[in-house]
Design a protein around this motif. Structure first.
Motif, PDB file in Angstrom:
ATOM      1  N   GLN A 283       0.838  -1.191   0.000  1.00 37.61           N
ATOM      2  CA  GLN A 283       0.000   0.000   0.000  1.00 37.61           C
ATOM      3  C   GLN A 283       0.878   1.248   0.000  1.00 37.61           C
ATOM      4  OE1 GLN A 283      -3.060  -0.263   3.029  1.00 37.61           O
ATOM      5  NE2 GLN A 283      -3.653  -2.327   2.401  1.00 37.61           N
ATOM      6  N   ASP A 284       0.266   2.405  -0.165  1.00 35.52           N
ATOM      7  CA  ASP A 284       1.025   3.644  -0.339  1.00 35.52           C
ATOM      8  C   ASP A 284       1.953   3.943   0.834  1.00 35.52           C
ATOM      9  OD1 ASP A 284      -0.135   4.035  -2.777  1.00 35.52           O
ATOM     10  OD2 ASP A 284      -1.639   5.468  -2.076  1.00 35.52           O
ATOM     11  N   ASP A 285       1.531   3.565   2.052  1.00 34.86           N
ATOM     12  CA  ASP A 285       2.364   3.846   3.224  1.00 34.86           C
ATOM     13  C   ASP A 285       3.386   2.749   3.497  1.00 34.86           C
ATOM     14  OD1 ASP A 285       0.687   1.840   4.042  1.00 34.86           O
ATOM     15  OD2 ASP A 285       0.047   2.808   5.904  1.00 34.86           O
ATOM     16  N   GLY A 286       3.417   1.737   2.638  1.00 32.29           N
ATOM     17  CA  GLY A 286       4.357   0.636   2.815  1.00 32.29           C
ATOM     18  C   GLY A 286       3.749  -0.607   3.429  1.00 32.29           C
ATOM     19  N   PHE A 287       2.501  -0.536   3.875  1.00 36.70           N
ATOM     20  CA  PHE A 287       1.871  -1.686   4.527  1.00 36.70           C
ATOM     21  C   PHE A 287       1.804  -2.880   3.590  1.00 36.70           C
ATOM     22  CE2 PHE A 287      -2.227  -3.976   5.424  1.00 36.70           C
ATOM     23  CZ  PHE A 287      -1.767  -4.665   6.544  1.00 36.70           C
ATOM     24  N   LEU A 288       2.172  -4.046   4.117  1.00 38.08           N
ATOM     25  CA  LEU A 288       2.118  -5.304   3.378  1.00 38.08           C
ATOM     26  C   LEU A 288       1.074  -6.198   4.037  1.00 38.08           C
ATOM     27  CD1 LEU A 288       5.982  -5.759   3.082  1.00 38.08           C
ATOM     28  CD2 LEU A 288       4.429  -5.354   1.155  1.00 38.08           C
ATOM     29  N   ASP A 289       0.036  -6.512   3.320  1.00 34.67           N
ATOM     30  CA  ASP A 289      -1.090  -7.259   3.874  1.00 34.67           C
ATOM     31  C   ASP A 289      -0.862  -8.759   3.701  1.00 34.67           C
ATOM     32  OD1 ASP A 289      -3.460  -8.249   4.783  1.00 34.67           O
ATOM     33  OD2 ASP A 289      -4.735  -7.171   3.350  1.00 34.67           O
ATOM     34  N   ALA A 290      -0.549  -9.428   4.806  1.00 33.54           N
ATOM     35  CA  ALA A 290      -0.280 -10.864   4.747  1.00 33.54           C
ATOM     36  C   ALA A 290      -1.491 -11.657   4.288  1.00 33.54           C
ATOM     37  CB  ALA A 290       0.179 -11.366   6.110  1.00 33.54           C
ATOM     38  N   HIS A 291      -2.681 -11.092   4.444  1.00 31.20           N
ATOM     39  CA  HIS A 291      -3.897 -11.814   4.075  1.00 31.20           C
ATOM     40  C   HIS A 291      -4.029 -11.991   2.564  1.00 31.20           C
ATOM     41  CE1 HIS A 291      -5.781 -11.971   8.103  1.00 31.20           C
ATOM     42  NE2 HIS A 291      -5.047 -10.891   8.310  1.00 31.20           N
ATOM     43  N   ILE A 292      -3.178 -11.311   1.810  1.00 34.49           N
ATOM     44  CA  ILE A 292      -3.145 -11.558   0.366  1.00 34.49           C
ATOM     45  C   ILE A 292      -2.743 -13.003   0.108  1.00 34.49           C
ATOM     46  CG2 ILE A 292      -1.933 -10.973  -1.778  1.00 34.49           C
ATOM     47  CD1 ILE A 292      -1.677  -8.119  -0.705  1.00 34.49           C
ATOM     48  N   GLY A 293      -1.903 -13.536   0.980  1.00 31.40           N
ATOM     49  CA  GLY A 293      -1.436 -14.910   0.835  1.00 31.40           C
ATOM     50  C   GLY A 293      -2.097 -15.840   1.837  1.00 31.40           C
ATOM     51  N   HIS A 294      -1.683 -17.109   1.822  1.00 29.82           N
ATOM     52  CA  HIS A 294      -2.375 -18.101   2.650  1.00 29.82           C
ATOM     53  C   HIS A 294      -1.736 -18.284   4.016  1.00 29.82           C
ATOM     54  CE1 HIS A 294       0.173 -21.921   2.460  1.00 29.82           C
ATOM     55  NE2 HIS A 294       0.851 -21.089   1.709  1.00 29.82           N
ATOM     56  N   PHE A 314      18.269  -2.430  -5.035  1.00 29.46           N
ATOM     57  CA  PHE A 314      17.906  -2.199  -6.431  1.00 29.46           C
ATOM     58  C   PHE A 314      17.634  -0.719  -6.728  1.00 29.46           C
ATOM     59  CE2 PHE A 314      16.547  -6.788  -6.062  1.00 29.46           C
ATOM     60  CZ  PHE A 314      17.579  -7.271  -6.859  1.00 29.46           C
ATOM     61  N   LYS A 315      18.157   0.153  -5.871  1.00 30.37           N
ATOM     62  CA  LYS A 315      18.190   1.606  -6.093  1.00 30.37           C
ATOM     63  C   LYS A 315      16.814   2.273  -6.064  1.00 30.37           C
ATOM     64  CE  LYS A 315      22.602   1.012  -6.861  1.00 30.37           C
ATOM     65  NZ  LYS A 315      23.574   1.238  -5.767  1.00 30.37           N
ATOM     66  N   ASN A 316      15.854   1.649  -5.395  1.00 30.86           N
ATOM     67  CA  ASN A 316      14.547   2.281  -5.219  1.00 30.86           C
ATOM     68  C   ASN A 316      14.475   2.802  -3.783  1.00 30.86           C
ATOM     69  OD1 ASN A 316      11.888   3.098  -5.164  1.00 30.86           O
ATOM     70  ND2 ASN A 316      11.085   1.235  -6.104  1.00 30.86           N
ATOM     71  N   LYS A 317      15.209   3.879  -3.528  1.00 32.55           N
ATOM     72  CA  LYS A 317      15.394   4.359  -2.161  1.00 32.55           C
ATOM     73  C   LYS A 317      14.089   4.879  -1.545  1.00 32.55           C
ATOM     74  CE  LYS A 317      18.963   6.789   0.465  1.00 32.55           C
ATOM     75  NZ  LYS A 317      18.223   7.712   1.315  1.00 32.55           N
ATOM     76  N   THR A 318      13.272   5.529  -2.341  1.00 29.57           N
ATOM     77  CA  THR A 318      12.009   6.061  -1.819  1.00 29.57           C
ATOM     78  C   THR A 318      11.111   4.941  -1.324  1.00 29.57           C
ATOM     79  OG1 THR A 318      12.118   7.954  -3.315  1.00 29.57           O
ATOM     80  CG2 THR A 318       9.971   7.433  -2.370  1.00 29.57           C
ATOM     81  N   ARG A 319      10.987   3.899  -2.118  1.00 27.58           N
ATOM     82  CA  ARG A 319      10.179   2.751  -1.709  1.00 27.58           C
ATOM     83  C   ARG A 319      10.806   2.062  -0.500  1.00 27.58           C
ATOM     84  NH1 ARG A 319       5.112   0.844  -2.282  1.00 27.58           N
ATOM     85  NH2 ARG A 319       5.131   1.225  -4.535  1.00 27.58           N
ATOM     86  N   ALA A 320      12.123   1.939  -0.499  1.00 31.13           N
ATOM     87  CA  ALA A 320      12.812   1.298   0.626  1.00 31.13           C
ATOM     88  C   ALA A 320      12.495   2.013   1.931  1.00 31.13           C
ATOM     89  CB  ALA A 320      14.319   1.293   0.378  1.00 31.13           C
ATOM     90  N   GLU A 321      12.548   3.332   1.909  1.00 33.93           N
ATOM     91  CA  GLU A 321      12.335   4.096   3.138  1.00 33.93           C
ATOM     92  C   GLU A 321      10.895   3.996   3.632  1.00 33.93           C
ATOM     93  OE1 GLU A 321      13.989   7.839   1.973  1.00 33.93           O
ATOM     94  OE2 GLU A 321      16.024   7.245   2.566  1.00 33.93           O
ATOM     95  N   LYS A 322       9.954   3.773   2.725  1.00 36.32           N
ATOM     96  CA  LYS A 322       8.569   3.548   3.166  1.00 36.32           C
ATOM     97  C   LYS A 322       8.478   2.271   3.992  1.00 36.32           C
ATOM     98  CE  LYS A 322       5.785   6.079  -0.194  1.00 36.32           C
ATOM     99  NZ  LYS A 322       4.635   6.002  -1.123  1.00 36.32           N
ATOM    100  N   PHE A 323       9.149   1.223   3.542  1.00 34.37           N
ATOM    101  CA  PHE A 323       9.135  -0.035   4.296  1.00 34.37           C
ATOM    102  C   PHE A 323       9.873   0.119   5.625  1.00 34.37           C
ATOM    103  CE2 PHE A 323       8.727  -2.065  -0.074  1.00 34.37           C
ATOM    104  CZ  PHE A 323       7.397  -2.416   0.100  1.00 34.37           C
TER     105      PHE A 323
END
Length: 383
Positions: A283-294, A314-323
């Protein structure tokens, strides 16, 4: 008429200013409640280690030289004693004291005891599964590497003790590599045994021919894991046909680390494609929803750490910092009884069950290997 129009325009302008000011006042507490600062990946990881080790201090049993742990998440209301029966749990706990070892004699004693208990004192007692044994051996090696940078009077072992420890790790390495592992566990075993073997070769325990066998068997485990879990062309990790977001992240990180350690770019490119899948599901704030998987029902700090490190590599620093930002602070220290306990849980549950996030430490050690501590990341911190 012109004056009337001008008056109307002025009124509208004043109204806009008032509304803007009001909106700022409403948002200001949130907007001003955080500041951003750049810290190293090393300091980011140290934050989690030092907090969780404070929790481990509460659960340490001097008589048994061991820590209490919650048993697996499917039986959350019971507690058991993890003593010498589990080298992985012992060494995972010890590794959380890594940043305190140089300045704390107590931390050095705890780490020394954990290593001795899982090697020399119980030499014949090996791990029951390859990937768990590989994690225990890897964390032992990482603590020994850290100890090697200390002044001599702060070293944990004398030369004879260290030689015995490495000899035992070598025996377990060659017992563990042929052990049948499946799915992501095969990838974990491949990476952690590879690193252990490289360290043993560096210290003269393995010769070049023996290390070549380690490399071949580690690669076979990685390839087996890929064959079992990444058969489809969409770069999604599946167990018996079912997607798992958490283990997709784990598999991606293992492929990156194996490619890095073995200098095999093809595995790193596979990890890049799998990282794109992770990002597409975040998601936009970096949230990873485990319920997508089993399984499992939640993704903890280790998952966000791996996702952040993958993107950083892989040089995606903006995305990295969200996580990195999503998991920083108190989000995964939610156990009110033990506020320093690092936990993972179902973030969608109104009454979540807390589980010890012990694997944060072995994933974090890989991150430190990858970046050699120096990677700067921007963190939003409470003032």
């Amino acid at each position: 008429m012109e004056n009337h129009k001008l008056k109307t325009v002025n009124q509208i302008s004043r109204l806009i200013c008032v509304l803007s000011a009001a909106l700022f006042l409403i948002m200001a507490p949130d907007a001003l409640s955080t500041t951003s600062t750049t810290i190293s990946l090393n300091d980011y990881i140290a934050y989690f280690y030092n907090k969780h080790s404070a929790f481990l201090n509460e659960t340490y049993q001097t008589t048994f030289r061991a820590w209490h742990f919650d048993i697996p998440y499917y039986e959350p209301d019971k507690r058991w004693m993890k003593t010498n029966m589990s080298p992985r749990y012992q060494m995972s706990s010890a590794a959380f004291y890594a940043y305190q070892m140089q300045d704390s004699s107590r931390a050095r004693v705890l780490v020394r005891d954990a290593i001795l208990d899982t090697t020399i004192r119980y030499e014949k007692q090996g791990p029951s599964e390859s990937f768990e044994g590989a994690i225990a051996a890897f964390l032992t090696v990482r603590l020994l590497e850290r100890e090697e940078t200390f002044p001599k009077h702060k070293r944990l072992f004398n030369a004879e003790e260290k030689r015995k420890i490495l000899s035992i790790l070598s025996k377990r390495l060659f017992l563990g590599l042929p052990t049948k592992d499946t799915e992501n566990r095969a990838a974990l075993a491949g990476v952690y045994w590879y690193y252990t073997g490289a360290y043993l070769q560096k210290h003269g325990i393995l010769n070049d021919s023996e290390f070549q066998k380690v490399k071949e068997r580690a690669k076979a485990k990685i390839d087996q894991s890929i064959k079992e879990t990444l058969a489809r062309p969409d770069n999604r990790y599946r167990e018996k046909g079912l997607f798992s977001l958490h283990y997709h992240i784990v598999e991606t990180f293992m492929l990156l680390m194996y490619g890095h350690l073995a200098n095999e770019p093809v595995y790193m490119e596979k990890a890049r494609a799998m990282t794109d899948v992770i990002n597409s599901l975040a998601q936009d704030d970096g949230f990873l929803d485990a319920h997508i998987g089993h399984r499992p029902s939640g993704i903890g700090a280790q998952g966000y750490l791996m996702a952040g490190v993958l993107n950083l590599y892989f040089k995606n620093k903006t995305r990295a910092e969200k996580f990195f930002n999503y998991s920083y602070g108190a989000r995964f220290f939610k156990d009110l009884r033990h506020p320093n306990r690092l936990v993972w849980y179902d973030t969608k549950s109104s009454s979540p069950i807390f589980n010890d996030d012990i694997s944060f430490v072995n994933m974090a050690e890989l991150a430190l290997i990858l970046f050699q501590k120096d990677a700067p990341i921007l963190i939003a911190t409470l003032p």
